[in-house]
Every structure is written in C-alpha cells, then in structure tokens.
Design an enzyme around this catalytic site. Structure first.
Site, PDB file in Angstrom:
ATOM      1  N   ASP A   9       0.857  -1.194   0.000  1.00 48.72           N
ATOM      2  CA  ASP A   9       0.000   0.000   0.000  1.00 48.72           C
ATOM      3  C   ASP A   9       0.893   1.245   0.000  1.00 48.72           C
ATOM      4  OD1 ASP A   9      -3.170   0.757   1.261  1.00 48.72           O
ATOM      5  OD2 ASP A   9      -1.591   2.267   1.130  1.00 48.72           O
ATOM      6  N   ASP A 104      -4.014   2.381  -4.929  1.00 41.90           N
ATOM      7  CA  ASP A 104      -2.658   2.364  -4.365  1.00 41.90           C
ATOM      8  C   ASP A 104      -2.379   1.126  -3.522  1.00 41.90           C
ATOM      9  OD1 ASP A 104      -4.063   2.873  -1.979  1.00 41.90           O
ATOM     10  OD2 ASP A 104      -2.437   4.120  -1.218  1.00 41.90           O
ATOM     11  N   GLU A 105      -3.119   0.063  -3.782  1.00 38.84           N
ATOM     12  CA  GLU A 105      -3.073  -1.074  -2.876  1.00 38.84           C
ATOM     13  C   GLU A 105      -3.263  -2.379  -3.658  1.00 38.84           C
ATOM     14  OE1 GLU A 105      -6.438  -0.680  -0.324  1.00 38.84           O
ATOM     15  OE2 GLU A 105      -6.053  -2.560   0.712  1.00 38.84           O
TER      16      GLU A 105
HETATM   17  P1  TTP Z   1      -5.343   5.114   1.480  1.00 35.52           P
HETATM   18  O1  TTP Z   1      -4.317   4.092   1.096  1.00 35.52           O
HETATM   19  O2  TTP Z   1      -6.422   4.701   2.411  1.00 35.52           O
HETATM   20  O3  TTP Z   1      -4.633   6.367   2.168  1.00 35.52           O
HETATM   21  P2  TTP Z   1      -3.248   7.057   1.836  1.00 35.52           P
HETATM   22  O4  TTP Z   1      -2.504   6.347   0.767  1.00 35.52           O
HETATM   23  O5  TTP Z   1      -3.487   8.521   1.587  1.00 35.52           O
HETATM   24  O6  TTP Z   1      -2.484   6.967   3.207  1.00 35.52           O
HETATM   25  P3  TTP Z   1      -1.836   5.668   3.904  1.00 35.52           P
HETATM   26  O7  TTP Z   1      -2.076   4.501   3.002  1.00 35.52           O
HETATM   27  O8  TTP Z   1      -0.382   5.984   4.048  1.00 35.52           O
HETATM   28  O9  TTP Z   1      -2.515   5.544   5.225  1.00 35.52           O
HETATM   29  O10 TTP Z   1      -6.021   5.683   0.195  1.00 35.52           O
HETATM   30  C1  TTP Z   1      -5.301   5.898  -1.020  1.00 35.52           C
HETATM   31  C2  TTP Z   1      -5.765   7.161  -1.692  1.00 35.52           C
HETATM   32  O11 TTP Z   1      -7.152   7.104  -1.919  1.00 35.52           O
HETATM   33  C3  TTP Z   1      -5.544   8.410  -0.866  1.00 35.52           C
HETATM   34  O12 TTP Z   1      -4.255   8.961  -1.049  1.00 35.52           O
HETATM   35  C4  TTP Z   1      -6.616   9.321  -1.359  1.00 35.52           C
HETATM   36  C5  TTP Z   1      -7.738   8.392  -1.782  1.00 35.52           C
HETATM   37  N1  TTP Z   1      -8.806   8.399  -0.757  1.00 35.52           N
HETATM   38  C6  TTP Z   1      -9.911   9.229  -0.959  1.00 35.52           C
HETATM   39  O13 TTP Z   1     -10.015   9.900  -1.980  1.00 35.52           O
HETATM   40  N2  TTP Z   1     -10.876   9.267   0.015  1.00 35.52           N
HETATM   41  C7  TTP Z   1     -10.775   8.530   1.166  1.00 35.52           C
HETATM   42  O14 TTP Z   1     -11.678   8.613   2.044  1.00 35.52           O
HETATM   43  C8  TTP Z   1      -9.641   7.668   1.344  1.00 35.52           C
HETATM   44  C9  TTP Z   1      -9.495   6.847   2.603  1.00 35.52           C
HETATM   45  C10 TTP Z   1      -8.687   7.652   0.358  1.00 35.52           C
HETATM   46 MG    MG Z   2      -2.221   4.235   0.859  1.00 39.09          MG
END
Ligand code: TTP
Ligand code: MG
Length: 406
Positions: A9, A104-105
């Site tokens: 991720d 992103d995962e």
């Molecule tokens: P995440 O992987 O949940 O969050 P992140 O990558 O920003 O942070 P981390 O993994 O380090 O905790 O989500 C990936 C992307 O998806 C995030 O950068 C922005 C988008 N996203 C939204 O648009 N709305 C949301 O509510 C969430 C959780 C994520």
């Molecule tokens: Mg992320």
C-alpha cells in the site's frame, strides 16, 4: 510450502504524487481534497498533517482549522490514476498473481519466490526500492500466510515500513491490536463489539462464535476467523467493475427538492453513460444521501429486469429519494447514485419489450452526441437547472468529492 502473501500500500498516495511533482512540499503538512474554504473532505493527508489530527474523510474546514499552515491542493484524479497504473505495472513484474484492491493497494502472491530473492522479506525490499526509484513513492508492505494478516501488517508498518508475520504467529500478532485495526470492522461494528466488552482482537478471537453471530449476523463468522488469523481467500486477478457510482457534495446543504432531483438526474446520466460504455446492464440501483450532520444512508432497489438506461436508473433513484426524504427534516449535504449486480446484456433483456428497446436506442444516440460535443451538449429538463447551480464546462459539472468509486 508455507503460503506467503504480500499486501502493498502506497503511503499518503495522492499527497505523495503531488510531492514528487513539487518537491518543496516534502516533509510538510499537505492535504489533497480541495481548497480550505471549499466544501468537501480531505482525500489524503501527509503524515506531517496527520500529526495535527488530520485524516481522510474530515471536512476541509475542520482540517484548515486544526492545521492552517497546511498546503491544500485540489487534486487531479487522472494524474493519480496514471501513477496507479505505473505502480501496478511494477508489481506485475514481480508476480503474475496480483490483485489490485484500490488505486494504491494490491495483494501479491509470493509463495515459492524465496529461491529467487533469498527470502520473501528481501523480495519485498526489492519491490519497495523499485517503487522508490521509478516513481519516487514510498510503499509499505505486510507479509503473512493470508490476505487479512498481510493487510493488517502493512497498515501497522506505515509509513515506509515492512512487517513480516512468521508462519504460525498470525494469531499472536493480531491479539494485542484494537478491534478497529481488523479489516471489516467499521464504526458501527466497533460500537457493537465495544458494547459487548470486546476491545482487542484477542477478545474477539476468544468470543464464542454463536455470540458474534447473534449480534453481527453472517459477518460474525468472518470476523471470528479473521481475529484468529484465518483467511483462505485467494488472490483474485483483476476483475471488471462490480459497481458504478457517482456522487457529489452540494455547495451548500440543501432542502431544495428541485435541486436535489436535478443533481440526481445528472448523476444517473453519468452512471448510465459509464454502464453503457462498459457494455453492461445493472440489476440493482442504490441511492446515497448524506445529511448536514454527516449521517449517511443508502437505500437499494432491485430491478425486475436488468437495465442500462438513464431513465430507469433515475426513476428508481427518485423513488428511493422520495421515500427517504418524505419525513426528513435535515438538509442534504451529499447525494449519490450507484448501480451494482452488473451483467453482460443479452439473456436478461426482454427484447420483445419495445419500450425498453426504444429507450436503449435513445441512450445510444445521446452517448454518441455527448462523445462528440461534450457531456452537457444534451440536457434534459431537469438538468437544465444545474447550469445555475454548478459552474460547468463542456465535459460536465465538476464534482467536489474526488470519488474513488468505480
Ligand atoms: P489510502 O491508502 O487509504 O490512504 P493514503 O494512501 O493517503 O495513506 P496511507 O495509506 O499511508 O494511510 O487511500 C489511497 C488514496 O485514496 C488516498 O491517497 C486518497 C484516496 N482516498 C480518498 O479519496 N478518500 C478517502 O476517504 C480515502 C481513505 C482515500
Ligand atoms: Mg495508501
């Protein structure tokens, strides 16, 4: 051979992409989601911004109050989609068994790859380095014998981390963590479990299955297995979209039925257009509403026959909307509509039904015109109203919430 699954991720994804483009933002509090004076919520926050309590889903106004010095960026979804594709291409070089979960995962099947890299831990380091070199992004990785434990491990390792849970240690790894860390436990389930005195994953793992089932229904069994570090689910190669939805936050909370219905019409047309582009038909329509106090509700209706028509999606959504708002006092903050249970057209569609056929032809003509002249080239009576509400361009009315829903 012990099963080895990786969960990868990216850290603060949207923000990190902005920081690569604009390196002076590195190490600073940064938010992607919109300007602080605009409506809408935080999509992503840098770890420096999280230190001030900022997190995804928080209203931008709250975020700017907690951290006024943060840089707020509107965001550009197409850019993030591009970065996501490059990220997935890198992962696909390492294993053919790859399951993208979101932009992103992804899960990656690594069983048997020890001989190539020396160890799976080493393989993960090579992957992380490749992502850093090629994209400038940090990826956190969890490794375990099943998907759920790998996911918890990557989450726990953030930012820029790597945790491997040795085979046989899954249960003890999860045990001390609070229940909210377990995938599948949202706010509601967390409250129910806390009400039962269950606060750690260990508590959950030793709660009798029957007790969980009586409080949580079918998901009780899944969570019980997860809490015990058991998850037999396979790595699923990328499938096609299981649902399509569109939503938007209003500039101001609204009680104006005409405006809400016009917006619903517009979103229905967006969903219908995407559905037809994918050559699919939907069985189920879901309406989403968020009220001024942030409570969010969804209501679904199953169609008697599958459809890809804007009119059917809208009519169904409108019925659900009228029912939802019939005795509702709170103003509406966000509205959305989605379709699910998608199928290839053909068998289910009753071709003898000439009205369905005509509607189908009409939609296809509209799609062609819009492709050529832009989405707003054709307006229905209801969406005409939107011109006065949203500043639009030929590609449509920009929506505030960068929606990840497909
Ligand atoms: P995440 O992987 O949940 O969050 P992140 O990558 O920003 O942070 P981390 O993994 O380090 O905790 O989500 C990936 C992307 O998806 C995030 O950068 C922005 C988008 N996203 C939204 O648009 N709305 C949301 O509510 C969430 C959780 C994520
Ligand atoms: Mg992320």
């Amino acid at each position: 051979m012990t099963r080895r699954i990786m969960h990868i991720d990216l850290d603060a994804f949207f923000v990190s992409v902005e920081q690569v483009e604009n390196p002076e933002l590195k190490g600073k509090p940064v938010v992607v989601g919109g300007r602080p004076d605009r409506r809408g919520v935080v999509a992503a926050a840098s770890y420096e911004a999280r230190a001030f309590g900022l997190q995804a889903g928080m209203p931008l106004s709250t975020a700017s109050r907690l951290c006024p010095q943060a840089t707020f960026i509107e965001g550009n979804f197409a850019k993030y989609r591009g970065a996501s594709q490059r990220f997935m291409t890198i992962l696909a070089d390492f294993s053919p068994f790859l399951e993208p979960v979101s932009l992103d995962e992804a899960y990656l099947e690594a069983t048997g790859f020890e001989s190539i890299y020396g160890s799976i831990h080493q393989m993960a380091q090579v992957i992380r380095q490749r992502i850093k070199d090629k994209l400038g992004l940090c990826a956190s990785v969890g490794i375990a014998n099943c998907k759920v434990v790998a996911k918890v491990a990557s989450e726990l390792s953030k930012p820029d981390g790597l945790i491997e849970v040795a085979s046989g240690e899954e249960r003890s790894f999860l045990a001390p963590l609070p229940i909210a860390k377990l995938p599948g436990i949202g706010k509601k389930t967390e409250q129910i479990l806390k009400g039962l005195g269950i606060t750690t994953i260990h508590n959950l793992s030793i709660t009798p299955l029957s007790a969980l089932q009586s409080h949580l229904g079918a998901s009780g069994e899944v969570l019980h297995r997860f809490a015990n570090g058991i998850d037999d689910s396979k790595i699923e190669p990328p499938g096609e979209a299981k649902s399509i939805s569109r939503e938007t936050t209003f500039g101001q909370d609204s009680r104006d039925r005409t405006q809400i219905e016009a917006t619903l019409r517009y979103l229905s047309e967006r969903v219908g257009s995407e559905l037809r582009q994918q050559g699919k038909q939907a069985r189920c329509v879901t309406l989403k509403l968020r009220y001024a106090d942030f409570t969010t509700t969804t209501r679904s209706h199953t169609l008697s026959q599958t459809s890809d028509s804007d009119q059917t999606i809208f009519d169904t959504g409108l019925k659900l909307l009228k029912r939802a708002l019939s005795r509702e006092k709170r103003p509406v903050r966000l509205t959305g509509i989605g379709v699910s249970h998608l199928a290839e057209p053909g068998r289910q569609l009753n071709m003898l039904d000439s009205s369905a056929q005509k509607l189908g032809q009409l939609n296809r003509v509209i799609d062609r015109i819009r492709k050529k002249y832009g989405f707003t080239a054709i307006q229905t009576g209801r969406t005409m109203l939107l011109k006065d509400i949203f500043p639009g361009d030929k590609n449509g009315y920009p929506r505030h919430t960068p929606s990840l829903s497909r």
